[in-house]
Design a protein around this motif. Structure first.
Motif, PDB file in Angstrom:
ATOM      1  N   LEU A  65       2.523  -9.275   4.081  1.00  0.00           N
ATOM      2  CA  LEU A  65       2.401  -7.765   3.442  1.00  0.00           C
ATOM      3  C   LEU A  65       1.160  -7.709   3.168  1.00  0.00           C
ATOM      4  O   LEU A  65       0.620  -6.471   3.604  1.00  0.00           O
ATOM      5  CB  LEU A  65       3.295  -7.684   2.178  1.00  0.00           C
ATOM      6  CG  LEU A  65       3.028  -6.427   1.550  1.00  0.00           C
ATOM      7  CD1 LEU A  65       3.692  -5.141   2.360  1.00  0.00           C
ATOM      8  CD2 LEU A  65       3.888  -6.173  -0.044  1.00  0.00           C
ATOM      9  N   SER A  66       0.146  -8.273   2.592  1.00  0.00           N
ATOM     10  CA  SER A  66      -1.379  -8.214   2.538  1.00  0.00           C
ATOM     11  C   SER A  66      -1.973  -7.766   3.690  1.00  0.00           C
ATOM     12  O   SER A  66      -2.807  -6.943   3.844  1.00  0.00           O
ATOM     13  CB  SER A  66      -2.037  -9.375   1.816  1.00  0.00           C
ATOM     14  OG  SER A  66      -1.401  -9.574   0.372  1.00  0.00           O
ATOM     15  N   HIS A  67      -1.555  -8.590   4.668  1.00  0.00           N
ATOM     16  CA  HIS A  67      -2.275  -8.366   6.113  1.00  0.00           C
ATOM     17  C   HIS A  67      -1.933  -7.146   6.709  1.00  0.00           C
ATOM     18  O   HIS A  67      -2.631  -6.656   7.485  1.00  0.00           O
ATOM     19  CB  HIS A  67      -1.955  -9.776   6.867  1.00  0.00           C
ATOM     20  CG  HIS A  67      -2.728 -10.957   6.710  1.00  0.00           C
ATOM     21  ND1 HIS A  67      -2.169 -12.308   7.253  1.00  0.00           N
ATOM     22  CD2 HIS A  67      -3.468 -11.256   5.709  1.00  0.00           C
ATOM     23  CE1 HIS A  67      -2.917 -13.089   6.882  1.00  0.00           C
ATOM     24  NE2 HIS A  67      -3.697 -12.441   5.955  1.00  0.00           N
ATOM     25  N   GLU A  68      -0.619  -6.792   6.526  1.00  0.00           N
ATOM     26  CA  GLU A  68      -0.193  -5.544   7.227  1.00  0.00           C
ATOM     27  C   GLU A  68      -0.827  -4.451   6.472  1.00  0.00           C
ATOM     28  O   GLU A  68      -1.082  -3.298   7.322  1.00  0.00           O
ATOM     29  CB  GLU A  68       1.414  -5.447   7.127  1.00  0.00           C
ATOM     30  CG  GLU A  68       2.272  -6.463   7.958  1.00  0.00           C
ATOM     31  CD  GLU A  68       3.628  -6.448   7.739  1.00  0.00           C
ATOM     32  OE1 GLU A  68       4.000  -5.698   6.827  1.00  0.00           O
ATOM     33  OE2 GLU A  68       4.333  -6.898   8.647  1.00  0.00           O
ATOM     34  N   VAL A  69      -1.045  -4.341   5.274  1.00  0.00           N
ATOM     35  CA  VAL A  69      -1.572  -3.180   4.589  1.00  0.00           C
ATOM     36  C   VAL A  69      -2.954  -3.190   4.812  1.00  0.00           C
ATOM     37  O   VAL A  69      -3.660  -2.122   5.217  1.00  0.00           O
ATOM     38  CB  VAL A  69      -1.420  -3.490   2.868  1.00  0.00           C
ATOM     39  CG1 VAL A  69      -2.342  -2.328   2.345  1.00  0.00           C
ATOM     40  CG2 VAL A  69      -0.065  -3.283   2.597  1.00  0.00           C
ATOM     41  N   LEU A  70      -3.751  -4.410   4.788  1.00  0.00           N
ATOM     42  CA  LEU A  70      -5.251  -4.217   5.219  1.00  0.00           C
ATOM     43  C   LEU A  70      -5.351  -3.856   6.505  1.00  0.00           C
ATOM     44  O   LEU A  70      -6.181  -3.038   6.952  1.00  0.00           O
ATOM     45  CB  LEU A  70      -5.742  -5.774   5.036  1.00  0.00           C
ATOM     46  CG  LEU A  70      -7.108  -6.001   5.426  1.00  0.00           C
ATOM     47  CD1 LEU A  70      -8.161  -4.832   4.596  1.00  0.00           C
ATOM     48  CD2 LEU A  70      -7.600  -7.528   5.509  1.00  0.00           C
ATOM     49  N   ALA A  71      -4.710  -4.328   7.687  1.00  0.00           N
ATOM     50  CA  ALA A  71      -4.587  -3.583   9.023  1.00  0.00           C
ATOM     51  C   ALA A  71      -4.544  -2.136   9.006  1.00  0.00           C
ATOM     52  O   ALA A  71      -5.226  -1.634   9.714  1.00  0.00           O
ATOM     53  CB  ALA A  71      -3.749  -4.427   9.731  1.00  0.00           C
ATOM     54  N   ALA A  72      -3.706  -1.781   8.324  1.00  0.00           N
ATOM     55  CA  ALA A  72      -3.223  -0.368   8.068  1.00  0.00           C
ATOM     56  C   ALA A  72      -4.349   0.357   7.602  1.00  0.00           C
ATOM     57  O   ALA A  72      -4.845   1.684   8.231  1.00  0.00           O
ATOM     58  CB  ALA A  72      -1.885  -0.019   7.490  1.00  0.00           C
ATOM     59  N   LEU A  73      -5.033  -0.063   6.743  1.00  0.00           N
ATOM     60  CA  LEU A  73      -6.247   0.594   5.976  1.00  0.00           C
ATOM     61  C   LEU A  73      -7.341   0.612   6.986  1.00  0.00           C
ATOM     62  O   LEU A  73      -8.059   1.778   7.241  1.00  0.00           O
ATOM     63  CB  LEU A  73      -6.802  -0.300   4.735  1.00  0.00           C
ATOM     64  CG  LEU A  73      -5.810  -0.238   3.699  1.00  0.00           C
ATOM     65  CD1 LEU A  73      -6.192  -1.020   2.451  1.00  0.00           C
ATOM     66  CD2 LEU A  73      -5.501   1.193   3.216  1.00  0.00           C
ATOM     67  N   LEU A  74      -7.992  -0.508   7.659  1.00  0.00           N
ATOM     68  CA  LEU A  74      -8.841  -0.517   8.550  1.00  0.00           C
ATOM     69  C   LEU A  74      -8.549   0.298   9.997  1.00  0.00           C
ATOM     70  O   LEU A  74      -9.644   0.267  10.663  1.00  0.00           O
ATOM     71  CB  LEU A  74      -9.102  -1.976   8.858  1.00  0.00           C
ATOM     72  CG  LEU A  74      -9.611  -2.937   7.633  1.00  0.00           C
ATOM     73  CD1 LEU A  74      -9.868  -4.332   7.959  1.00  0.00           C
ATOM     74  CD2 LEU A  74     -10.768  -2.103   7.112  1.00  0.00           C
ATOM     75  N   SER A  75      -7.245   0.735  10.156  1.00  0.00           N
ATOM     76  CA  SER A  75      -7.008   1.292  11.300  1.00  0.00           C
ATOM     77  C   SER A  75      -7.399   2.835  11.082  1.00  0.00           C
ATOM     78  O   SER A  75      -7.486   3.611  12.127  1.00  0.00           O
ATOM     79  CB  SER A  75      -5.662   1.683  11.810  1.00  0.00           C
ATOM     80  OG  SER A  75      -4.727   2.077  10.682  1.00  0.00           O
ATOM     81  N   GLN A  76      -7.909   3.279   9.785  1.00  0.00           N
ATOM     82  CA  GLN A  76      -8.111   4.588   9.764  1.00  0.00           C
ATOM     83  C   GLN A  76      -9.718   4.905   9.927  1.00  0.00           C
ATOM     84  O   GLN A  76     -10.572   3.925   9.453  1.00  0.00           O
ATOM     85  CB  GLN A  76      -7.826   4.983   8.212  1.00  0.00           C
ATOM     86  CG  GLN A  76      -6.386   4.965   8.019  1.00  0.00           C
ATOM     87  CD  GLN A  76      -5.569   5.931   8.731  1.00  0.00           C
ATOM     88  OE1 GLN A  76      -5.799   7.162   8.621  1.00  0.00           O
ATOM     89  NE2 GLN A  76      -4.673   5.311   9.344  1.00  0.00           N
TER      90      GLN A  76
END
Length: 201
Positions: A65-76
């Motif tokens: 979950l942490s990795h998925e959220v971080l990836a979503a943040l950095l995609s912006q």
């Protein structure tokens, strides 16, 4: 099967009556015991085994979950250059780091809260320049030291997630009040730790 058990019953009855007349007390007891063992062996062979159901428990995948959220943040685009760290425990999520403005903080909150497995969300995001590579390396060393220190205290810790950012230590996961005091006192005694935060709801 019914015929067999009827035969067993008849044989046992004859055995009981005959043994008392022809055998001594010890022989009588031995004969009865042997016959009962034969009956039990047959019953064991003919019985239908009962299927035992087992339950399997799955550990909540905090890291995924942490990795998925971080990836979503950095995609912006607004967050691509930000220095961010994410950690969580059973849906309690913490986001740390540095961003360029207030709008970036709100964007991070909106994205993280959109994940259905995120139950509670907290941030410690600073507006300003990212901490430099030297400080990040120092934080990494402190994080290793903190984990070792907590391990040596003898308190439950294998479930905890620990982050260090700019000499501030964040501990994510359930910790008793007593253990919080012990951990905090020992970590603040380290010259490399300025503050200690516990996060779990």
């Amino acid at each position: 099967m019914m015929f067999y058990f009827s035969l067993v019953t008849l044989t046992l009855s004859l055995l009981l009556s005959g043994c008392q007349r022809d055998y001594g007390e010890a022989d009588y007891d031995a004969a009865v015991a042997a016959h009962l063992r034969t009956v039990q062996q047959y019953a064991n062979k003919s019985s239908v085994p009962v299927e035992k159901k087992t339950t399997r428990s799955y550990r909540y995948d905090n890291q995924k979950l942490s990795h998925e959220v971080l990836a979503a943040l950095l995609s912006q685009d607004a967050l691509k250059t930000a220095h961010l760290q994410v950690a969580g425990y059973h849906g309690d999520l913490l986001i740390l780091g540095e961003v360029r403005d207030e709008a970036s903080i709100q964007l991070a909150l909106n994205i993280a809260s959109s994940f259905e497995n995120v139950k509670n969300l907290r941030t410690d995001l600073t507006i300003g320049k990212n901490i430099d590579a030297r400080q990040r390396a120092a934080d990494s060393a402190v994080n290793t030291q903190v984990k070792s220190e907590i391990s040596n205290l003898g308190v439950p810790h294998s479930h905890l997630h620990i982050l260090t950012n700019n000499n501030k230590v964040y501990i994510i996961g359930p910790v008793s009040k007593r253990d919080q005091l012990v951990i905090e006192q020992n970590l603040l005694a380290l010259t490399t730790v300025n503050q200690v935060y516990f996060y779990y709801q």
